[in-house]
Design an enzyme around this catalytic site. Structure first.
Site, short mmCIF file in Angstrom:
data_model
loop_
_atom_site.label_atom_id
_atom_site.label_comp_id
_atom_site.label_asym_id
_atom_site.label_seq_id
_atom_site.Cartn_x
_atom_site.Cartn_y
_atom_site.Cartn_z
N CYS A 276 0.81 -1.23 0.00
CA CYS A 276 0.00 0.00 0.00
C CYS A 276 0.84 1.28 0.00
O CYS A 276 0.28 2.37 -0.15
CB CYS A 276 -0.93 0.02 1.21
SG CYS A 276 -1.85 -1.49 1.44
N HIS B 209 -3.86 7.50 6.22
CA HIS B 209 -3.95 6.20 5.54
C HIS B 209 -5.36 5.66 5.73
O HIS B 209 -5.97 5.17 4.79
CB HIS B 209 -2.89 5.25 6.10
CG HIS B 209 -2.79 3.96 5.36
ND1 HIS B 209 -2.53 3.90 4.01
CD2 HIS B 209 -2.92 2.68 5.78
CE1 HIS B 209 -2.50 2.63 3.63
NE2 HIS B 209 -2.73 1.87 4.68
N GLU C 152 -2.60 4.18 13.65
CA GLU C 152 -2.26 5.44 12.98
C GLU C 152 -2.52 6.62 13.91
O GLU C 152 -1.71 7.55 13.99
CB GLU C 152 -3.06 5.61 11.69
CG GLU C 152 -2.68 6.88 10.92
CD GLU C 152 -3.26 6.93 9.53
OE1 GLU C 152 -2.80 7.79 8.74
OE2 GLU C 152 -4.16 6.13 9.21
N HIS D 109 -9.73 1.84 -1.50
CA HIS D 109 -8.30 1.66 -1.25
C HIS D 109 -7.65 1.19 -2.54
O HIS D 109 -7.86 0.06 -2.99
CB HIS D 109 -8.10 0.63 -0.14
CG HIS D 109 -6.69 0.57 0.38
ND1 HIS D 109 -5.61 1.18 -0.24
CD2 HIS D 109 -6.16 -0.05 1.49
CE1 HIS D 109 -4.51 0.94 0.44
NE2 HIS D 109 -4.82 0.20 1.49
N PHE E 220 1.23 -3.21 4.30
CA PHE E 220 1.59 -4.57 4.68
C PHE E 220 3.08 -4.75 4.39
O PHE E 220 3.63 -4.20 3.43
CB PHE E 220 0.81 -5.58 3.83
CG PHE E 220 -0.56 -5.91 4.37
CD1 PHE E 220 -1.10 -5.24 5.45
CD2 PHE E 220 -1.31 -6.93 3.79
CE1 PHE E 220 -2.35 -5.56 5.94
CE2 PHE E 220 -2.56 -7.26 4.27
CZ PHE E 220 -3.09 -6.58 5.34
#
Length: 400
Positions: free
Chosen positions: A152, A291, A302, A328, A388
């Site tokens: 990501c 994010h 986060e 996403h 990830f």
């Protein structure tokens, strides 16, 4: 070292291929999420692109070109057009820096489901480096053409690496961003198996993604591409270019703790690096495009990372997660959200964080709310991409 200017923006996104209209739709809170693949055992939503490939390719050119590369070619071309007359440029001094997390999913799906017949161009169609190569061929780029596949964070990392190349003088101009096109049944099933996609209730598909909300349940896939044109501020001034913003800092770190579970300390390291490089303090940053994947663990981590770095200034930082509206985009998420962050700075207007009726107390942040988008004093903003594999990338933009 010279400041890095953003002089061109190009998007092919679920909200369209005009970055101004994209931003206006996000400020309005328009969701692009819709139901997909009703034949699957479990309901799913995604944000797809209405893309007319005939605007960019002939039928002959489309042979062996996966959708992920088609979107990349279009977005990069729009970014270069937006940058205007770039002047005389040695093609060896032009670079492409592209992020792509998983490559040509449509080509791979077709190969698996082809009943024994595998198209002969499947390999070059699905390789993750194909989008960058197709952009290079279309733009006649003979300098560095590099692909970053960091889940990501892919396109955010690509933009940071492009900025380094501009600062070092390796290239005069960089086309930096990313592309992803993963909305195919096999990929949706794989993400559902990980239990990271949001639960979907009939009639509520458009609001299924609820970052930082107490009832959040995960994200939805999106597809698209976004590219920025980067060059030195000095070069931009010489050619009279419009400068949207300056890329003033970036931070890259690795959690080195777990492949899928994020770590606040690792994210905080990337945040501090970006601030340090830009020579700014947390209180100088007025907006964070988070994010914000709407996962139970990710949103809390986060928030904890922001709180660790911002401390008592956290309430002054306005935050929104636009994945609630465009999904996403995985490898392309950082690039699309960087474009949104740049436009927020330029226009001094912020997209809201949608679908959060009740914020989770563990995610206590100063979320931008609908109808409260004005940011008249905004001078600097950040865009977070946490992946990830534990890679964290933060881009810090300042007003030109």
């Amino acid at each position: 070292m010279s400041a890095v200017a953003v002089t061109g923006l190009g998007v092919v996104a679920p909200h369209g291929d005009d970055h101004g209209r994209l931003f206006a739709a996000l400020v309005r809170g328009d969701s692009a999420l819709e139901p997909v693949f009703p034949e699957l055992p479990k309901a799913a939503v995604a944000a797809r692109v209405a893309f007319d490939e005939s605007r960019w390719f002939t039928k002959l050119q489309l042979a062996g070109v996966d959708r992920v590369s088609q979107l990349a070619v279009a977005a990069a071309d729009l970014a270069m057009r937006d940058a205007g007359a770039i002047g005389e440029l040695d093609p060896e001094r032009l670079g492409v820096f592209a992020g792509c997390g998983m490559g040509g999913a449509a080509a791979l799906e077709a190969a698996y489901r082809g009943g024994g017949r595998v198209p002969p161009l499947t390999i070059p169609a699905f390789m993750p480096s194909a989008p960058a190569s197709h952009v290079a061929m279309r733009q006649r780029v003979q300098g560095p053409v590099l692909t970053y596949s960091v889940a990501c964070a892919s396109s955010s990392v690509a933009i940071a690496e492009a900025a380094k190349a501009v600062q070092r003088g390796d290239v005069d101009l960089a086309i930096a961003g990313g592309s992803e096109a993963l909305v195919v049944p096999g990929v949706v099933l794989a993400w559902q198996a990980m239990q990271t996609l949001a639960g979907v209730r009939a009639g509520e598909e458009a609001t299924a993604i609820r970052p930082f909300a107490s009832d959040r349940s995960g994200f939805a896939l999106g597809e698209g591409a976004a590219f920025l044109v980067l060059e030195s501020a000095e070069r931009a001034r010489r050619r009279g270019a419009r400068v949207y913003a300056e890329l003033a800092g970036w931070g890259l770190s690795c959690d080195a703790t777990h492949l899928t579970k994020p770590d606040a300390a690792g994210q905080a390291r990337a945040l501090r690096q970006a601030l340090r490089q830009a020579g700014l303090q947390p209180r100088d940053i007025g907006y964070c495009n988070a994010h914000g994947t709407a996962t139970r663990i990710g949103d809390v981590v986060e928030r904890d990372a922001l709180a660790e770095v911002w401390g008592g200034d956290l309430d002054r930082l306005r935050v929104s997660a636009t994945k609630a509206l465009h999904g996403h985009l995985l490898g392309a998420a950082g690039a699309l959200e960087a474009v949104v962050t740049v436009l927020a700075l330029q226009r001094r207007e912020l997209p809201p964080s949608m679908h959060c009726e009740t914020i989770d107390p563990a995610c206590s942040l100063n979320l931008v709310t609908p109808g409260n988008s004005a940011a008249p004093e905004l001078q600097a903003a950040i865009s977070n991409s946490f992946a990830f594999g534990g890679t964290n990338s933060v881009l810090l933009f300042s007003r030109a």
